[in-house]
Design a protein around this motif. Structure first.
Motif, mmCIF file in Angstrom:
data_model
loop_
_atom_site.group_PDB
_atom_site.id
_atom_site.type_symbol
_atom_site.label_atom_id
_atom_site.label_comp_id
_atom_site.label_asym_id
_atom_site.label_seq_id
_atom_site.Cartn_x
_atom_site.Cartn_y
_atom_site.Cartn_z
ATOM 1 N N LEU A 107 1.037 -1.128 0.145
ATOM 2 C CA LEU A 107 -0.033 0.143 -0.080
ATOM 3 C C LEU A 107 0.875 1.400 0.010
ATOM 4 C CD1 LEU A 107 -2.888 1.168 0.250
ATOM 5 C CD2 LEU A 107 -2.667 0.914 2.526
ATOM 6 N N ARG A 108 1.739 1.419 0.663
ATOM 7 C CA ARG A 108 2.810 2.350 0.679
ATOM 8 C C ARG A 108 3.588 2.705 -0.660
ATOM 9 N NH1 ARG A 108 8.183 3.172 4.241
ATOM 10 N NH2 ARG A 108 8.738 1.750 3.197
ATOM 11 N N GLU A 109 4.112 1.541 -1.088
ATOM 12 C CA GLU A 109 4.315 1.620 -2.546
ATOM 13 C C GLU A 109 3.611 2.383 -3.666
ATOM 14 O OE1 GLU A 109 5.861 -2.148 -3.761
ATOM 15 O OE2 GLU A 109 7.420 -2.320 -2.256
ATOM 16 N N ILE A 110 2.336 1.936 -3.278
ATOM 17 C CA ILE A 110 1.185 2.557 -4.261
ATOM 18 C C ILE A 110 1.141 3.921 -4.055
ATOM 19 C CG2 ILE A 110 -1.192 2.562 -4.985
ATOM 20 C CD1 ILE A 110 -1.078 -0.446 -4.457
ATOM 21 N N TYR A 111 0.904 4.364 -2.605
ATOM 22 C CA TYR A 111 0.724 5.607 -2.166
ATOM 23 C C TYR A 111 1.977 6.610 -2.621
ATOM 24 C CZ TYR A 111 1.542 9.530 0.820
ATOM 25 O OH TYR A 111 1.332 10.759 1.401
ATOM 26 N N GLU A 112 3.398 6.122 -2.647
ATOM 27 C CA GLU A 112 4.407 6.829 -2.946
ATOM 28 C C GLU A 112 4.154 7.151 -4.391
ATOM 29 O OE1 GLU A 112 7.648 4.557 -1.391
ATOM 30 O OE2 GLU A 112 7.484 5.525 0.669
ATOM 31 N N MET A 113 4.120 6.144 -5.340
ATOM 32 C CA MET A 113 3.896 6.369 -6.756
ATOM 33 C C MET A 113 2.831 7.251 -7.062
ATOM 34 S SD MET A 113 2.200 5.096 -9.738
ATOM 35 C CE MET A 113 1.223 3.673 -8.936
ATOM 36 N N VAL A 114 1.479 7.124 -6.477
ATOM 37 C CA VAL A 114 0.642 8.038 -6.823
ATOM 38 C C VAL A 114 0.685 9.382 -6.617
ATOM 39 C CG1 VAL A 114 -1.971 8.614 -6.106
ATOM 40 C CG2 VAL A 114 -1.299 6.430 -6.474
ATOM 41 N N GLU A 115 1.664 9.653 -5.358
ATOM 42 C CA GLU A 115 2.013 11.116 -4.829
ATOM 43 C C GLU A 115 2.890 11.748 -5.819
ATOM 44 O OE1 GLU A 115 0.850 13.272 -2.086
ATOM 45 O OE2 GLU A 115 -0.766 11.912 -2.685
ATOM 46 N N ALA A 116 3.762 10.716 -6.522
ATOM 47 C CA ALA A 116 4.888 11.193 -7.370
ATOM 48 C C ALA A 116 4.494 11.685 -8.715
ATOM 49 C CB ALA A 116 5.823 10.145 -7.561
ATOM 50 N N LYS A 117 3.062 11.250 -9.155
ATOM 51 C CA LYS A 117 2.614 11.388 -10.609
ATOM 52 C C LYS A 117 1.485 12.661 -10.344
ATOM 53 C CE LYS A 117 2.304 8.961 -13.702
ATOM 54 N NZ LYS A 117 1.990 8.218 -14.925
ATOM 55 N N ARG A 118 1.579 13.535 -11.352
ATOM 56 C CA ARG A 118 0.531 14.822 -11.427
ATOM 57 C C ARG A 118 -0.606 14.355 -12.084
ATOM 58 N NH1 ARG A 118 2.950 19.927 -13.866
ATOM 59 N NH2 ARG A 118 0.969 20.765 -12.516
ATOM 60 N N GLN A 119 -0.624 13.286 -13.169
ATOM 61 C CA GLN A 119 -1.730 12.826 -14.002
ATOM 62 C C GLN A 119 -1.573 11.525 -14.040
ATOM 63 O OE1 GLN A 119 -1.799 15.380 -17.199
ATOM 64 N NE2 GLN A 119 -3.145 17.029 -16.354
ATOM 65 N N PHE A 120 -2.633 10.804 -14.374
ATOM 66 C CA PHE A 120 -2.752 9.531 -14.578
ATOM 67 C C PHE A 120 -3.664 9.312 -15.819
ATOM 68 C CE2 PHE A 120 -2.159 9.850 -10.240
ATOM 69 C CZ PHE A 120 -1.319 8.932 -9.995
#
Length: 73
Positions: free
Chosen positions: A43-56
């Motif tokens: 979950l933390r890995e997903i959180y860090e990846m999501v926080e690092a990106k501006r758009q999806f």
């Protein structure tokens, strides 16, 4: 907030932030209590990846949602 520490509070924080960033309209789909400490690192890995990106892209959002679904209890 120290996300290195496994806690229900940190899980709640990360789930809420992921939901906000991905603009998940139905918050009932992702409830913090659906995740446990066994899946904390993923979950933390997903959180860090999501926080690092501006758009999806839609496909990225679908992939993230699918991965989160596998982590739920």
């Amino acid at each position: 907030m120290n996300l290195q520490e496994k806690s229900a509070e940190n899980i709640k924080y990360m789930v809420e932030k992921i939901s906000q960033k991905l603009n998940i309209m139905n918050m009932g789909v992702m409830k913090p209590e659906q995740f446990d400490e066994e899946s904390y690192e993923e979950l933390r890995e997903i959180y860090e990846m999501v926080e690092a990106k501006r758009q999806f892209s839609p496909s990225e959002m679908q992939a993230i949602a699918t991965e989160l679904g596998t982590l739920r209890k």
